[in-house]
Design a protein around this motif. Structure first.
Motif, PDB file in Angstrom:
ATOM      1  N   ASP A   1       2.551 -27.706  42.362  1.00 49.30           N
ATOM      2  CA  ASP A   1       2.253 -28.468  41.213  1.00 49.30           C
ATOM      3  C   ASP A   1       2.736 -27.429  39.896  1.00 49.30           C
ATOM      4  O   ASP A   1       2.551 -28.035  38.829  1.00 49.30           O
ATOM      5  CB  ASP A   1       0.792 -28.823  40.814  1.00 49.30           C
ATOM      6  CG  ASP A   1      -0.113 -27.746  40.986  1.00 49.30           C
ATOM      7  OD1 ASP A   1       0.186 -26.617  40.977  1.00 49.30           O
ATOM      8  OD2 ASP A   1      -1.212 -27.803  41.848  1.00 49.30           O
TER       9      ASP A   1
ATOM     10  N   TYR B   1      -5.754 -26.717  42.655  1.00 47.79           N
ATOM     11  CA  TYR B   1      -4.132 -26.729  42.584  1.00 47.79           C
ATOM     12  C   TYR B   1      -3.576 -26.739  44.149  1.00 47.79           C
ATOM     13  O   TYR B   1      -4.443 -26.547  45.071  1.00 47.79           O
ATOM     14  CB  TYR B   1      -4.043 -25.216  42.206  1.00 47.79           C
ATOM     15  CG  TYR B   1      -4.582 -24.950  40.994  1.00 47.79           C
ATOM     16  CD1 TYR B   1      -4.096 -25.652  39.733  1.00 47.79           C
ATOM     17  CD2 TYR B   1      -5.715 -23.973  40.738  1.00 47.79           C
ATOM     18  CE1 TYR B   1      -4.601 -25.622  38.434  1.00 47.79           C
ATOM     19  CE2 TYR B   1      -6.218 -24.018  39.518  1.00 47.79           C
ATOM     20  CZ  TYR B   1      -5.651 -24.742  38.399  1.00 47.79           C
ATOM     21  OH  TYR B   1      -6.639 -24.531  37.193  1.00 47.79           O
ATOM     22  N   CYS B   2      -2.559 -26.882  44.308  1.00 47.89           N
ATOM     23  CA  CYS B   2      -2.079 -27.177  45.573  1.00 47.89           C
ATOM     24  C   CYS B   2      -1.352 -25.661  45.839  1.00 47.89           C
ATOM     25  O   CYS B   2      -1.577 -24.860  45.623  1.00 47.89           O
ATOM     26  CB  CYS B   2      -0.186 -27.887  45.287  1.00 47.89           C
ATOM     27  SG  CYS B   2      -0.284 -29.675  44.659  1.00 47.89           S
TER      28      CYS B   2
END
Length: 292
Positions: free
Chosen positions: A170, A102-103
């Motif tokens: 995201d 994940y960002c």
């Protein structure tokens, strides 16, 4: 003894500045700056007691799960503890790989991004409040007062996370918070396992440690606990594990270079600059109280 993750009081984890180990009657907590660190550079912790300052705080329990008691005769030995620490390497690496999906997802750490009935704080604070690290209740009573989770959080948020999480948003805030919690739990368990290491070493050679404990000689205890060849071997092992577990698999045989989800050297540096030094700090603080 329950080891608990202390939830940070602000939206952003405060930046670790410096502190000094004081009296052994004082408990781990640290002086933090009031603003989020702007840079994402790696900041290795110093194992010199002249660089650290600890202040006295009260224990504030947060979240809980069932506690289990260890069988001292079988589990509290250096050999069994060593095997546990090696297994925990896998947990740390896999949890970091999971988070790397994940960002950075800044709203996860913003107290104003979500509204939760009966709770004021960020999503990660809410998740942490509902969780707890599992530890045994078999050590000297002094072990309960040793907790450096605030420093672990600061290290993770300020120094580690920006180095492997992609910049951006995201939208996966819930998954991000859950992964952060799992990473923090794995790191905290590994570092606070230093209490078990210290107890096993003390039981194996009490006469070796008692002189330094009675003199409250922190530097001598640190010297007794430091084995550079072992630490180097640990760094090599976790780097090789990170290469094996984090390799991006591709069927394109034309690609010559390997691609990793997290740079293996980052894991080696995490152990060398943070995990092992912090573990030894926990060991020293435990031993200083061992004869109380």
């Amino acid at each position: 003894m329950d080891l608990r993750l202390s939830v940070p009081s602000r939206v952003y984890a405060p930046a670790f500045t410096h502190a000094k180990f004081g009296s052994h009657t004082q408990r781990f907590t640290l002086s933090f700056s009031q603003e989020k660190r702007k840079s994402s550079g790696w900041a290795p912790i110093s194992t010199s007691y002249s660089d650290l300052q600890i202040t006295r705080v009260s224990t504030s329990p947060t979240f809980g799960v069932e506690n289990k008691r260890l069988d001292l005769s079988k589990n509290l030995t250096l050999d069994s503890i060593r095997h546990s620490l090696i297994r925990q390497e896998d947990s740390i690496i896999f949890n970091l790989l999971e988070r790397a999906q994940y960002c950075y997802n800044d709203p996860t750490y913003d107290a104003n991004a979500f509204t939760m009935p009966g709770f004021s704080g960020s999503l990660i604070e809410f998740i942490l409040r509902e969780t707890e690290i599992l530890h045994a209740k078999v050590l000297h009573p002094a072990a309960q007062s040793i907790n450096i989770n605030k420093l672990i959080w600061s290290m993770y948020y300020d120094s580690l996370l920006p180095r492997f999480a992609a910049k951006g948003d995201d939208g996966n805030y819930g998954s991000t918070a859950v992964c952060d919690t799992m990473c923090l739990q794995a790191l905290s368990k590994r570092i606070h396992y230093g209490k078990f290491v210290a107890e096993a070493k003390f039981r194996g050679s009490p006469e070796l440690y008692e002189v330094a404990i009675r003199a409250q000689d922190q530097e001598q205890l640190m010297n007794l606990l430091t084995f550079e060849s072992v630490e180097t071997a640990v760094q090599r092992r976790v780097e090789q594990k990170a290469k094996a577990y984090g390799l991006e698999v591709s069927l394109d045989t034309t690609k010559a270079d390997s691609t990793y989800k997290i740079q293996p050297s980052l894991i080696a540096n995490l152990y060398g600059d943070w995990i092992m030094p912090l573990t030894k700090m926990v060991q020293v603080e435990y031993l200083l109280r061992r004869l109380d």
